[in-house]
Design a protein around this motif. Sequence first.
Motif, PDB file in Angstrom:
ATOM      1  N   PRO A 109      37.179   2.609 -34.409  1.00  0.00           N
ATOM      2  CA  PRO A 109      36.470   3.682 -33.707  1.00  0.00           C
ATOM      3  C   PRO A 109      36.294   5.089 -35.020  1.00  0.00           C
ATOM      4  N   GLU A 110      35.412   5.668 -34.975  1.00  0.00           N
ATOM      5  CA  GLU A 110      34.710   7.023 -36.270  1.00  0.00           C
ATOM      6  C   GLU A 110      34.341   7.587 -34.560  1.00  0.00           C
ATOM      7  N   TRP A 111      34.165   9.347 -35.182  1.00  0.00           N
ATOM      8  CA  TRP A 111      33.926  10.145 -34.338  1.00  0.00           C
ATOM      9  C   TRP A 111      32.641  11.078 -34.998  1.00  0.00           C
ATOM     10  N   PHE A 112      31.364  11.290 -34.307  1.00  0.00           N
ATOM     11  CA  PHE A 112      29.930  11.517 -34.625  1.00  0.00           C
ATOM     12  C   PHE A 112      29.390  12.762 -34.234  1.00  0.00           C
ATOM     13  N   PRO A 113      28.916  13.784 -34.571  1.00  0.00           N
ATOM     14  CA  PRO A 113      28.182  14.576 -33.809  1.00  0.00           C
ATOM     15  C   PRO A 113      26.920  14.401 -33.049  1.00  0.00           C
ATOM     16  N   ILE A 114      27.365  14.628 -32.008  1.00  0.00           N
ATOM     17  CA  ILE A 114      26.882  14.127 -31.068  1.00  0.00           C
ATOM     18  C   ILE A 114      24.988  14.816 -31.383  1.00  0.00           C
ATOM     19  N   GLY A 115      24.887  15.095 -32.649  1.00  0.00           N
ATOM     20  CA  GLY A 115      23.300  15.614 -32.938  1.00  0.00           C
ATOM     21  C   GLY A 115      23.485  14.759 -33.723  1.00  0.00           C
ATOM     22  N   ALA A 116      23.969  13.808 -34.447  1.00  0.00           N
ATOM     23  CA  ALA A 116      23.554  12.718 -35.723  1.00  0.00           C
ATOM     24  C   ALA A 116      23.898  11.255 -35.065  1.00  0.00           C
ATOM     25  N   ILE A 117      23.953  11.142 -34.077  1.00  0.00           N
ATOM     26  CA  ILE A 117      24.408   9.631 -33.424  1.00  0.00           C
ATOM     27  C   ILE A 117      23.627   8.818 -34.194  1.00  0.00           C
ATOM     28  N   PRO A 118      24.082   7.551 -35.166  1.00  0.00           N
ATOM     29  CA  PRO A 118      22.743   6.607 -35.296  1.00  0.00           C
ATOM     30  C   PRO A 118      22.894   5.883 -34.263  1.00  0.00           C
ATOM     31  N   VAL A 119      21.332   5.498 -33.474  1.00  0.00           N
ATOM     32  CA  VAL A 119      21.821   5.833 -32.260  1.00  0.00           C
ATOM     33  C   VAL A 119      21.140   4.312 -32.818  1.00  0.00           C
ATOM     34  N   HIS A 120      20.444   4.283 -33.524  1.00  0.00           N
ATOM     35  CA  HIS A 120      19.572   2.399 -34.473  1.00  0.00           C
ATOM     36  C   HIS A 120      20.783   1.647 -34.574  1.00  0.00           C
ATOM     37  N   ARG A 121      22.771   2.355 -34.928  1.00  0.00           N
ATOM     38  CA  ARG A 121      23.411   1.633 -34.978  1.00  0.00           C
ATOM     39  C   ARG A 121      23.819   0.492 -33.813  1.00  0.00           C
ATOM     40  N   MET A 122      23.676   1.458 -32.294  1.00  0.00           N
ATOM     41  CA  MET A 122      23.728   0.657 -31.603  1.00  0.00           C
ATOM     42  C   MET A 122      22.523  -0.411 -30.546  1.00  0.00           C
ATOM     43  N   TRP A 123      23.259  -0.959 -29.446  1.00  0.00           N
ATOM     44  CA  TRP A 123      22.263  -1.716 -28.730  1.00  0.00           C
ATOM     45  C   TRP A 123      21.326  -0.427 -28.152  1.00  0.00           C
ATOM     46  N   ASP A 124      19.517  -1.305 -28.356  1.00  0.00           N
ATOM     47  CA  ASP A 124      17.971  -0.874 -28.162  1.00  0.00           C
ATOM     48  C   ASP A 124      18.496   0.529 -27.526  1.00  0.00           C
ATOM     49  N   ASP A 125      18.686   0.090 -26.177  1.00  0.00           N
ATOM     50  CA  ASP A 125      18.755   0.993 -25.510  1.00  0.00           C
ATOM     51  C   ASP A 125      19.195   2.433 -24.948  1.00  0.00           C
ATOM     52  N   ALA A 126      20.459   2.464 -26.138  1.00  0.00           N
ATOM     53  CA  ALA A 126      20.460   3.721 -26.389  1.00  0.00           C
ATOM     54  C   ALA A 126      19.900   4.786 -26.668  1.00  0.00           C
ATOM     55  N   LYS A 127      18.916   4.894 -27.520  1.00  0.00           N
ATOM     56  CA  LYS A 127      17.654   5.759 -27.898  1.00  0.00           C
ATOM     57  C   LYS A 127      17.322   6.433 -26.877  1.00  0.00           C
ATOM     58  N   TYR A 128      17.050   5.546 -25.575  1.00  0.00           N
ATOM     59  CA  TYR A 128      16.715   5.786 -24.347  1.00  0.00           C
ATOM     60  C   TYR A 128      17.209   6.976 -23.504  1.00  0.00           C
ATOM     61  N   TRP A 129      18.529   7.077 -22.984  1.00  0.00           N
ATOM     62  CA  TRP A 129      19.238   7.393 -22.587  1.00  0.00           C
ATOM     63  C   TRP A 129      20.883   8.771 -23.230  1.00  0.00           C
ATOM     64  N   LEU A 130      20.767   7.929 -24.247  1.00  0.00           N
ATOM     65  CA  LEU A 130      22.812   8.242 -24.390  1.00  0.00           C
ATOM     66  C   LEU A 130      22.437  10.453 -24.268  1.00  0.00           C
TER      67      LEU A 130
END
Length: 162
Positions: A109-130
């Motif tokens: 686990p690691e904390w990320f600022p909500i305004g700077a979430i690295p969605v490119h490192r997540m499942w592709d769908d996250a960029k649409y709805w997270l």
Amino acid sequence: MGLPEVCVCYLIRSGPSGDEVLLGAKKFGLGEGNLVGPGGKIEPGETPVQAIIREVAEETGVVVAAEGLRLAGELTYPFPHRPAWSQKSWVFVTRDWSGLPRESDELAPEWFPIGAIPVHRMWDDAKYWLDDALGGGFVTATFEFGEDLRTVAASDHRRFVA
């Protein structure tokens, strides 16, 4: 019979520069290497709330308060090129938890600022709805993954453009 059901929880805290969300690098299995929220399979006889409390504790050592959970989404994931991966996911968000996140066999686990979430490192769908889910909204959508098993090929989400 319906799709296998899973759950995920995004823990939020106030950080030095604003709100932060807890994500973890998945160590093995489906989504290995991706950043994900803690979560997992809903076991027979469990409700989504019971499952997410158990999963967050197993993966991070953090204790989540049931009354503090907010249901933020109901997502469906068809994988036509790997049907065994198809699933339905319940998305929760909470600020009501105790303990310090620690690494487990499944997540780092690691904390990320909500305004700077690295969605490119997540499942592709996250960029649409997270961002909607973290911002207080409720998301219902289907994200169909393509032949590469990594990219959303079709979706009924309003931000998806083929």
